[in-house]
Design an enzyme around this catalytic site. Structure first.
Site, PDB file in Angstrom:
ATOM      1  N   SER A 221      49.728 -32.932 -70.558  1.00 10.33           N
ATOM      2  CA  SER A 221      50.776 -33.384 -71.486  1.00 10.33           C
ATOM      3  C   SER A 221      51.060 -34.876 -71.324  1.00 10.33           C
ATOM      4  O   SER A 221      50.852 -35.461 -70.269  1.00 10.33           O
ATOM      5  CB  SER A 221      52.074 -32.612 -71.238  1.00 10.33           C
ATOM      6  OG  SER A 221      51.908 -31.237 -71.490  1.00 10.33           O
TER       7      SER A 221
HETATM    8  N1  SAH Z   1      51.473 -28.248 -68.048  1.00  4.03           N
HETATM    9  C1  SAH Z   1      50.127 -28.613 -68.388  1.00  4.03           C
HETATM   10  C2  SAH Z   1      49.914 -28.542 -69.881  1.00  4.03           C
HETATM   11  C3  SAH Z   1      48.560 -28.019 -70.194  1.00  4.03           C
HETATM   12  S1  SAH Z   1      48.251 -27.688 -71.900  1.00  4.03           S
HETATM   13  C4  SAH Z   1      49.750 -29.977 -67.863  1.00  4.03           C
HETATM   14  O1  SAH Z   1      50.637 -30.819 -67.694  1.00  4.03           O
HETATM   15  O2  SAH Z   1      48.562 -30.224 -67.617  1.00  4.03           O
HETATM   16  C5  SAH Z   1      48.857 -26.040 -72.075  1.00  4.03           C
HETATM   17  C6  SAH Z   1      48.257 -25.005 -71.158  1.00  4.03           C
HETATM   18  O3  SAH Z   1      48.805 -23.741 -71.537  1.00  4.03           O
HETATM   19  C7  SAH Z   1      46.736 -24.864 -71.233  1.00  4.03           C
HETATM   20  O4  SAH Z   1      46.187 -24.985 -69.963  1.00  4.03           O
HETATM   21  C8  SAH Z   1      46.541 -23.462 -71.823  1.00  4.03           C
HETATM   22  O5  SAH Z   1      45.383 -22.809 -71.348  1.00  4.03           O
HETATM   23  C9  SAH Z   1      47.807 -22.765 -71.370  1.00  4.03           C
HETATM   24  N2  SAH Z   1      48.192 -21.582 -72.155  1.00  4.03           N
HETATM   25  C10 SAH Z   1      48.097 -21.386 -73.497  1.00  4.03           C
HETATM   26  N3  SAH Z   1      48.561 -20.166 -73.830  1.00  4.03           N
HETATM   27  C11 SAH Z   1      48.980 -19.569 -72.665  1.00  4.03           C
HETATM   28  C12 SAH Z   1      49.550 -18.307 -72.337  1.00  4.03           C
HETATM   29  N4  SAH Z   1      49.811 -17.366 -73.256  1.00  4.03           N
HETATM   30  N5  SAH Z   1      49.846 -18.054 -71.032  1.00  4.03           N
HETATM   31  C13 SAH Z   1      49.602 -18.958 -70.068  1.00  4.03           C
HETATM   32  N6  SAH Z   1      49.054 -20.178 -70.315  1.00  4.03           N
HETATM   33  C14 SAH Z   1      48.751 -20.477 -71.593  1.00  4.03           C
END
Ligand code: SAH
Length: 213
Positions: A64
């Site tokens: 993010s």
């Molecule tokens: N907090 C992370 C953001 C990553 S992007 C960072 O700062 O790097 C969002 C993430 O949510 C991705 O890794 C994706 O695989 C995950 N995601 C999407 N749907 C999800 C779900 N239903 N349960 C758990 N994780 C999920």
């Protein structure tokens, strides 16, 4: 992996950018000033690590944007010892911020590749979240509920009921809702059956997907 004075200098500039954009919580700013974001990114993007932008990580996901991380973290109003649940572990950067804020951190990731990689990596860096789960964030983590704070770091088409149900009274859910772009929402649980809802403008996230992969 090295954290050079050049990296540290760029990180201080990033903190200033976040202050200029309106982030005021000193603990959040301190956490961002401390965590080497470039460690959480692919080496090909390392030079851009202190720009206020989202970048690609493994499995077609993104780390993010720092402003988004700061904004959501500020809305959570975490206090030391709070039980905090994160949906979407991804690179682990937001997880590290939540640990720096003193939370007992639980985090769920649905992509096995990211889950495995980030679990090893956070340990290597010395972060100790309480529990990292490979699973579906739509369901939350009922076995560790209730939570003081829940943060969703992917765009949700709707607010999953289990997440609201797993909040303490007084607990907060910060979640981007809708299609591209999403609207940031904060729900505060005011009683067993009531929630106060507020909206905080537009953000862009990868989608929250059902089931694990
Ligand atoms: N907090 C992370 C953001 C990553 S992007 C960072 O700062 O790097 C969002 C993430 O949510 C991705 O890794 C994706 O695989 C995950 N995601 C999407 N749907 C999800 C779900 N239903 N349960 C758990 N994780 C999920």
């Amino acid at each position: 992996m090295k954290d050079t004075t050049r990296h540290q200098g760029k990180r201080r500039q990033l903190v200033q950018i976040l202050k200029d954009k309106g982030i005021t919580n000193s603990l959040v700013l301190k956490a961002i000033g401390k965590i080497p974001r470039h460690f959480f990114m692919d080496s090909s993007f390392e030079h851009h690590a202190y720009q206020d932008k989202a970048f690609p990580i493994a499995a077609d996901q993104t780390i993010s944007q720092p402003y988004t991380v700061a904004f959501q973290s500020e809305l959570l109003e975490i206090e030391k010892g709070h039980n905090v649940l994160e949906i979407g572990t991804g690179s682990g950067y937001q997880t590290a911020v939540l640990c720096e804020l003193g939370g007992k951190v639980y985090s769920i990731e649905r992509q096995q590749e990211l889950y495995k990689k980030t679990k090893l990596f956070l340990t290597k860096l010395g972060y100790r979240p309480r529990y990292l789960s490979f699973g579906d964030g739509y369901k939350g983590l009922p076995e560790y509920a209730p939570f003081d704070s829940i943060i969703v770091t992917a765009g949700a088409p709707y607010v999953p009921k289990p997440l609201l149900a797993q909040l303490k009274i007084g607990g907060k859910l910060v979640i981007p809702v809708g299609d591209d772009p999403q609207i940031m929402h904060r729900y505060i649980r005011t009683s067993a059956t009531s929630f106060e809802k507020k909206e905080y403008g537009e953000f862009r996230f990868v989608p929250l997907l059902e089931d694990k992969n």
